[in-house]
Structures are given as C-alpha cells and as structure tokens.
Design a protein around this motif. Structure first.
Motif, mmCIF file in Angstrom:
data_model
loop_
_atom_site.group_PDB
_atom_site.id
_atom_site.type_symbol
_atom_site.label_atom_id
_atom_site.label_comp_id
_atom_site.label_asym_id
_atom_site.label_seq_id
_atom_site.Cartn_x
_atom_site.Cartn_y
_atom_site.Cartn_z
ATOM 1 N N TYR A 47 -46.749 33.359 54.036
ATOM 2 C CA TYR A 47 -47.339 32.897 55.333
ATOM 3 C C TYR A 47 -46.420 32.022 56.077
ATOM 4 O O TYR A 47 -46.220 31.171 55.428
ATOM 5 C CB TYR A 47 -48.742 32.781 55.134
ATOM 6 C CG TYR A 47 -49.571 33.979 54.807
ATOM 7 C CD1 TYR A 47 -50.010 34.907 55.988
ATOM 8 C CD2 TYR A 47 -49.730 34.238 53.763
ATOM 9 C CE1 TYR A 47 -50.728 35.916 55.576
ATOM 10 C CE2 TYR A 47 -50.708 35.280 53.211
ATOM 11 C CZ TYR A 47 -51.093 36.041 54.318
ATOM 12 O OH TYR A 47 -51.862 37.297 54.141
ATOM 13 N N GLN A 75 -50.958 26.718 57.970
ATOM 14 C CA GLN A 75 -50.793 28.010 57.560
ATOM 15 C C GLN A 75 -51.008 29.033 58.709
ATOM 16 O O GLN A 75 -52.352 28.764 58.879
ATOM 17 C CB GLN A 75 -50.959 28.290 56.111
ATOM 18 C CG GLN A 75 -50.776 29.882 55.630
ATOM 19 C CD GLN A 75 -51.307 30.074 54.465
ATOM 20 O OE1 GLN A 75 -51.324 29.304 53.394
ATOM 21 N NE2 GLN A 75 -52.115 31.293 54.327
ATOM 22 N N LYS A 116 -47.439 36.919 58.193
ATOM 23 C CA LYS A 116 -46.859 37.232 56.830
ATOM 24 C C LYS A 116 -45.280 37.482 56.867
ATOM 25 O O LYS A 116 -45.197 38.602 57.676
ATOM 26 C CB LYS A 116 -47.571 38.081 56.165
ATOM 27 C CG LYS A 116 -47.279 38.062 54.522
ATOM 28 C CD LYS A 116 -48.390 38.969 53.974
ATOM 29 C CE LYS A 116 -48.234 38.672 52.368
ATOM 30 N NZ LYS A 116 -49.090 39.698 51.713
#
Length: 433
Positions: free
Chosen positions: A350, A359, A363
C-alpha cells in the motif's frame, strides 16, 4: 504471533512491520509499549528500540520510523553476509542494520521526495536510485531481507513456525496502439501514407494499403492470440487501455470509434481491464477523471486499476489523484529504462503518503520488466531477453513473490521492430509458470 516492543508505535512503524511480517512472511504481529507486558509474554517476541531491555531478541532502531516529514539521510551501503544493506546498527543488535527503517526508505520511495534530476519525461530516473548505484536494482531486496531476518528469528526461537506464501505471476498488457493502421481518422491515415512515402518506406506503404483494403489483418490486432495464450497457460492477465485524446505521446485510436469500443468490451469478457492514463495526466486530475469516466462508460463498470502511460508518476501527487478517483490498484511502479524492482520489493504494497504520514488504500503492484526496455533500451535479442526474464523470475521465485511483466499488444505482432517477439511472449509464459 510475534509481540514487538517499541518505545513509540508510529504510523511508519505499523506500516513497514505489517508489510514485512503480514504481507511477505504472513506472520501475525502485535505491538506493546509496556515493558511489563513484553516481559510477561511467553511467546516469540523482540524489541525494536534504542537500547535493549535485557537479553531479548533486539533490533536497534534508526530514527527514520519515528520522524515526520523528509530528511536527507546519508546512505552508506554495506553487506549483511552477501546482501547489501544500510542504516547500520551496533553489535548489540541481532541483525547488523535496521531492516525496518531501510525497508521503509525503499518502499515509501523516500528518495523520490528528495531533490533529484528528472529525465526528459519528468520522471525519477533509475540511475538516480540507490538501488542502481549500489547494484541491487534487479533484486527484490526487501523480500530477501525479510527471509534472512526470519531465519535469524527462528535461530533464536527454534519452535517458531511460519507459513510459506505462494509464488504468483501476472501478465499485464498495455494497449498504446490497438491498431497499426485501421480505424484511424482520415487525416491521420493520409498523413501516415505521406510520411511513409517521404521516407521511402515502400513496404510500410504496401502494408498500410493492404490492411486498409482488408487484404491483410492489422498487425497490432493480436488480442485473440493473447487470450489464447492466457487460456493455454492459465495466467492472470490485465489489459490497460489508453483512451486519452490524441497528443504527440498519446496516439491510440480515438475512443469514439465503435470498433475500439467493441474491442475493449470484448476483452472485459476474458480478462481484467484497467485504465492507461494518458501522458499529461501525471499532474492533471481533471484530465485523469475524464479518461476514467470515459472508460467506465464503455465497459459499464467502475475502473479500479491503472498504469500511467510512459510510467509518468510524480510522488505523491499522481497517487493522491488516483486515490481521489477511488482507483484501488496501480501498476506503474517500475522503470522504463531498466529492468528490476523500483521499490526493491516484489510484494504488492500500500502506498504510504509521506505528505500526510498515512497508509493509503492505493495498492501498488511493482513490475519487473517491460518488453520495450529489453528491446529498445537494452537492445537485447529475443534469446537474451528470455535469459533476462528467467533471471528476474528466479529472483522473485526465490522469495515466493509476485512476478509482474509488461508487454504490449504490438510486441506480439512480429512486425517491424517486434520481429520474433511473439515467440518471446509465449516462451516467457512457459518460463514463468
């Protein structure tokens, strides 16, 4: 499960530990900042901090994971046995460097936020990277570190058991030019004829004429072949369609052409389809949104994956724009000029946004090679290219990672500069499986 003691659980700490343990090694972990809880725990555990608490398994931490923002670190690459490493630690540490800070530095693309010289297309150059400068660009170093670390951990905890993940392969196809000659506008067709005549390309003039009069099949129309290979070799295949307006760098058939729309719809029935955002979308969210909606209107389903045309990515802006448009997967992480692993990993991860210290849900699927890199940049023959593909596949297989390749529909045409490359693609599928 492994319990980890650290003096401060930051977003960076959580992010990189989860990537190494959960995604690569597939081991569950938990954190504690309480010494009593750590001491009382009877399972496998280690401390990640400045000074060891006692005689436990200890990794001395670098300051990187406890900071915010960007700082220019001096990177001094040494060796851990025969493996390159940096952010060295002292003798107390079970490993000679901070594997977690070093992994975060590589995966977050920290160096791409620092001042650097961009190439002609405004991209971060492979030759600017520490991976290239220290000869580990073609190694998934983070994954190699993770498995070496696991070996060290198991030496300390002999009864500790961990699962083994499975090697995977993904074939991705960029459709920059769905057709060489067909379905172009009248102006482009006449312009193509005149250009070929002015350059005395007699055979190309004939090919163009033969295709337009249906004497020959368009050489770039290799989609049925790709689907046949997909079925034969049982490979996961993703097509990325360039549907931006015509520019110097975006020369595909117009997205308004019925035949092109039908082709895209047809591919959806057999494989996954993603967006190939055009050259100027790197810093243009409005244009990116327009192209995403255009492709969605053709296939009547939401677009969740993309790869930037020319791999034009500016961190973090390009990825932030993809996230705003709810793109979930990006396949742009790699270099046009060199084979190898731009983020030094062959495990999807990620995107960590260093601007916001979070985060993100985007992806990243890092690829290892592009057909045009082998053919145009490295000038390899078909046989040499297969050798390079085999070497990279073996690197990924050794750590049970995800091997991703980038080919184009035109490279299977065996036409002009792609002579012999249909066999390369077919042979590659046999090698990688």
């Amino acid at each position: 499960m492994i319990l980890i003691y650290t003096h401060k659980v930051t977003p960076r700490v959580r992010y990189i530990f989860k990537h190494i343990f959960t995604r690569i090694l597939q081991i569950p972990i938990d954190f504690t900042g309480k010494v009593e809880e750590f001491v009382a725990y009877n399972g496998s555990k280690f401390s990640y901090t400045n000074v060891a608490l006692g005689k436990e398994f200890f990794v001395k931490s670098n300051e990187l994971l406890f900071q915010q923002g960007i700082k220019d670190f001096e990177i001094n690459v040494q060796k851990w046995e025969d493996t390159p490493c940096f952010f060295l630690t002292n003798e107390q540490s079970e490993v000679p460097f901070d594997i977690f800070a070093a992994s975060f530095y590589l995966i977050s693309r920290y160096e791409e936020y620092l001042p650097h010289i961009k190439d002609a297309h405004g991209r971060f150059s492979a030759t600017e990277s520490i991976a290239f400068k220290n000869n580990f660009l073609e190694k998934p170093l983070v994954d190699i570190w993770a498995y070496k670390f696991l070996k060290t951990l198991k030496a300390k905890f002999p009864n500790f058991e961990s699962p083994t993940r499975k090697y995977q392969y993904i074939s991705t196809i960029d459709v920059d030019n769905a057709f060489a000659y067909k379905h172009k506008s009248f102006a482009r067709t006449i312009g193509g004829f005149l250009k070929d005549i002015s350059q005395f390309k007699i055979f190309t003039v004939w090919d163009r004429f033969a295709v337009l009069t249906n004497i020959k099949k368009d050489p770039f129309d290799t989609f049925k072949t790709i689907i046949e290979y997909k079925k034969t070799h049982k490979v996961r295949t993703i097509f990325f369609f360039l549907i931006g307006d015509y520019t110097t760098f975006d020369t595909n058939v117009s997205a308004s052409k019925t035949k092109f729309k039908l082709l895209i719809k047809d591919m959806v029935d057999y494989a996954r389809v993603g967006l190939h955002p055009s050259y100027y979308t790197m810093n243009n969210g409005v244009l990116l949104k327009k192209e995403k909606e255009r492709l969605e209107s053709i296939i009547n389903m939401p677009i969740k994956r993309s790869r930037q045309h020319f791999l034009r990515v500016s961190l973090p802006e390009t990825y932030q724009k993809l996230i705003d448009l709810e793109i979930e997967e990006d396949y742009s992480m790699g270099y046009a000029s060199h084979t190898g692993f731009r983020a030094s990993t062959c495990t999807p991860f990620y995107f960590y946004d260093l601007d916001f210290e979070i985060q993100t849900p985007l992806k990243i699927f890092p690829f290892a090679l592009i057909d045009s890199t082998l053919n145009d940049y490295m000038k390899l023959t078909a046989k040499q290219s297969l050798g390079k593909i085999r070497d990279l596949k073996n690197e990924v297989k050794s750590v049970n990672g995800v091997f991703i390749t980038v080919f184009h529909n035109e490279s299977l045409s065996n036409y002009q500069r792609w002579k012999g490359w249909k066999r390369v693609y077919n042979s590659m599928l046999k090698i990688v499986k």
